[in-house]
Design an enzyme around this catalytic site. Structure first.
Site, PDB file in Angstrom:
ATOM      1  N   GLU A  64       2.447  -6.789   5.064  1.00 42.94           N
ATOM      2  CA  GLU A  64       2.512  -7.322   6.513  1.00 42.94           C
ATOM      3  C   GLU A  64       3.919  -7.222   6.975  1.00 42.94           C
ATOM      4  O   GLU A  64       4.153  -6.971   7.928  1.00 42.94           O
ATOM      5  CB  GLU A  64       2.265  -8.881   6.451  1.00 42.94           C
ATOM      6  CG  GLU A  64       2.589  -9.584   7.852  1.00 42.94           C
ATOM      7  CD  GLU A  64       1.631  -9.408   8.520  1.00 42.94           C
ATOM      8  OE1 GLU A  64       0.380  -9.752   8.598  1.00 42.94           O
ATOM      9  OE2 GLU A  64       2.283  -8.991   9.753  1.00 42.94           O
ATOM     10  N   LYS A  73       4.503   2.845  11.642  1.00 35.85           N
ATOM     11  CA  LYS A  73       3.925   1.433  11.717  1.00 35.85           C
ATOM     12  C   LYS A  73       2.623   1.720  12.728  1.00 35.85           C
ATOM     13  O   LYS A  73       1.564   1.170  12.566  1.00 35.85           O
ATOM     14  CB  LYS A  73       5.130   0.695  12.610  1.00 35.85           C
ATOM     15  CG  LYS A  73       6.246   0.602  11.766  1.00 35.85           C
ATOM     16  CD  LYS A  73       7.388   0.007  12.490  1.00 35.85           C
ATOM     17  CE  LYS A  73       8.686  -0.286  11.847  1.00 35.85           C
ATOM     18  NZ  LYS A  73       9.690  -0.580  12.533  1.00 35.85           N
ATOM     19  N   GLY A  95      15.719  -6.982   9.877  1.00 39.10           N
ATOM     20  CA  GLY A  95      16.568  -7.983   9.365  1.00 39.10           C
ATOM     21  C   GLY A  95      15.987  -8.859   8.294  1.00 39.10           C
ATOM     22  O   GLY A  95      14.935  -8.901   7.732  1.00 39.10           O
TER      23      GLY A  95
HETATM   24  N1  HSE Z   1      14.650   0.613  11.389  1.00 35.06           N
HETATM   25  C1  HSE Z   1      13.433  -0.278  11.762  1.00 35.06           C
HETATM   26  C2  HSE Z   1      13.881  -0.851  13.359  1.00 35.06           C
HETATM   27  C3  HSE Z   1      13.509  -1.553  11.404  1.00 35.06           C
HETATM   28  O1  HSE Z   1      14.943  -0.534  14.043  1.00 35.06           O
HETATM   29  O2  HSE Z   1      12.983  -1.158  14.038  1.00 35.06           O
HETATM   30  C4  HSE Z   1      12.550  -1.301   9.862  1.00 35.06           C
HETATM   31  O3  HSE Z   1      11.210  -0.757  10.065  1.00 35.06           O
END
Ligand code: HSE
Length: 436
Positions: free
Chosen positions: A129, A205, A302
């Site tokens: 997730e 993603k 984060g």
């Molecule tokens: N580096 C990614 C971002 C977060 O800036 O959204 C981790 O996938």
């Protein structure tokens, strides 16, 4: 009370968040799962570093194998990121019959098929997730809440770094490189920002989301990819003037059996919900035939947001183990033999309207030359803006097209670029008007 014995690989930002949550919310997690979630061991390359946490009897080791080869753990949380050595370590943990929870989008997008097969072979679960959009519960939403829907469209803002940069460029009227340098100085962008700004992270993603949404094999390599390095501050200001906003959009759209599969900067209407996703936030929009369009929004990266998603997977695992429901959910929502490969729509078939920006000599006949080439390719114009200032070398010529194809635009722009009156490489940005 039964115990879920947890080992963790990596003790960076997200690892600290997971440890903090697990150590400080034991009672809540026990109530929610009926199990004690115990963080037994953390392996990190920097075991001596003080993370400001009271670790109690949680062991911290510099030896990653004390986690992956251990026989006193039920689950390994992988927070190292990247492919090497994460791929081998996750494989080893599963071989030794441990479940795995990971936040590693590259690993799942590129090696998911192999790892899911291993998980199946060894009777363990592999959960991810946190790999997509941090705290935003979109894997769960797609796999469970939308399970009764035929999904035809999924899109979103999946990279917070790019969204932050584009937002800052607009608000502060600064060029890309300056905002990037500032973001790096503040720790919002990586020292090597290419995964983020070239769209690779968002594509990882998107590959995961679309595999679940469309019941396809993971297919990161077929995503057409364009990042944001070439977006100029003038493009952002022109977008504003025309009531659009530029966003790095990850989109998978199934139309007449063909999949449009892209990560690219696009202009979206300023009034749309997707335009309102600002700064480091992520958002995913999913359209189902019964649900209609649903939207999931929140923090995509984060310490705490990503830890929230990791722990959600641990809670699911604990519940599944207690109820005997292990393996209840196939990782991509359907068993592997139901996964398919969809044909990808090519540029000739991809319709849309486009923003075109040229830098041209300010003299009579230039607009006629450009529009003659566009006409020859069957491209009709909806709007033209030109600001003439004859004392400068080149002036901007901004055009918005009517509906055409990407192929026609590419051919026409190739010809336009060779005109003597055109002084810079033309810029083309797709306009996505029909999004929520
Ligand atoms: N580096 C990614 C971002 C977060 O800036 O959204 C981790 O996938």
């Amino acid at each position: 009370m039964e115990t879920l014995r947890i080992g963790m690989l990596g003790f960076g930002t997200v690892g600290r968040g997971v440890a903090d949550l697990l150590l400080n919310k034991q009672e809540l997690l026990a109530q929610r799962t009926g199990m004690k979630l115990r963080l037994v061991r953390i392996a990190t390359r920097t075991p001596e570093r003080d993370r400001g946490l009271r670790l109690g009897n949680t062991e911290v080791t510099g030896d990653l194998h004390r986690v992956v080869d251990a026989d006193d753990l039920d689950v390994v949380v992988e927070l190292i990121g990247g492919i090497i050595p994460a791929r081998d370590l996750v494989g080893r943990a599963m071989e030794t019959r441990k479940h795995v929870v990971t936040a590693n989008k590259a690993l799942i997008a590129e090696f998911g098929a192999e790892l899911f097969a291993m998980a199946n072979a060894h009777g363990v679960q592999l959960s991810f997730e946190a790999a997509v959009a941090g705290a935003v519960p979109v894997i769960k939403a797609l796999r469970e809440s939308m399970a009764g829907n035929r999904i035809d469209l999924i899109y979103g803002i999946l990279n917070g770094t790019c969204n932050y940069i584009l937002t800052e460029m607009r608000l502060k009227k600064l060029p890309f490189h300056q905002v990037l340098a500032d973001a790096q100085a503040k720790g919002f962008a990586e020292a090597d920002p290419s995964f983020d700004v070239d769209g690779i992270d968002a594509a990882h993603k998107l590959a995961i989301l679309s595999a679940i949404a469309f019941r396809t094999h993971l297919d990161f390599s077929r995503i057409s990819l364009e990042g944001i390095r070439h977006i100029a501050d003038v493009d952002i200001q022109w977008a504003e003037q025309m009531d659009y906003r530029i966003k790095l959009l990850a989109l998978a759209r199934l139309q007449e059996g063909l999949l449009e599969f892209a990560v690219r900067p696009v202009m979206v209407p300023r009034q749309s919900m997707v335009a309102a996703v600002e700064g480091v936030h992520n958002a995913v929009f999913v359209r189902g035939d019964f649900a209609g369009t649903t939207m999931y929004h929140g923090r995509g990266a984060g310490e705490r947001p990503t830890a929230s998603a990791v722990v959600a997977d641990l809670v699911d695992l604990a519940r599944d183990l207690r109820s005997g429901g292990k393996g209840r959910l196939p990782p991509l929502g359907v068993p592997v033999h139901h996964l398919r490969t969809l044909p990808i729509q090519n540029a000739a078939q991809r319709h849309g309207t486009f923003y075109l920006r040229l830098a041209v000599a300010d003299r009579p006949g230039v607009l006629a030359e450009v529009s003659a080439i566009l006409a020859r390719h069957g491209i009709s114009l909806d709007a033209v803006h030109q600001e003439g200032r004859s004392h400068v070398e080149a002036v901007p010529l901004i055009m918005v097209t009517h509906e055409t194809t990407e192929e026609r635009i590419a051919l026409a722009m190739g010809e336009i670029e060779t005109l003597e009156s055109v002084r810079e490489t033309p810029r083309t940005i797709r306009i996505e008007s029909g999004l929520a």
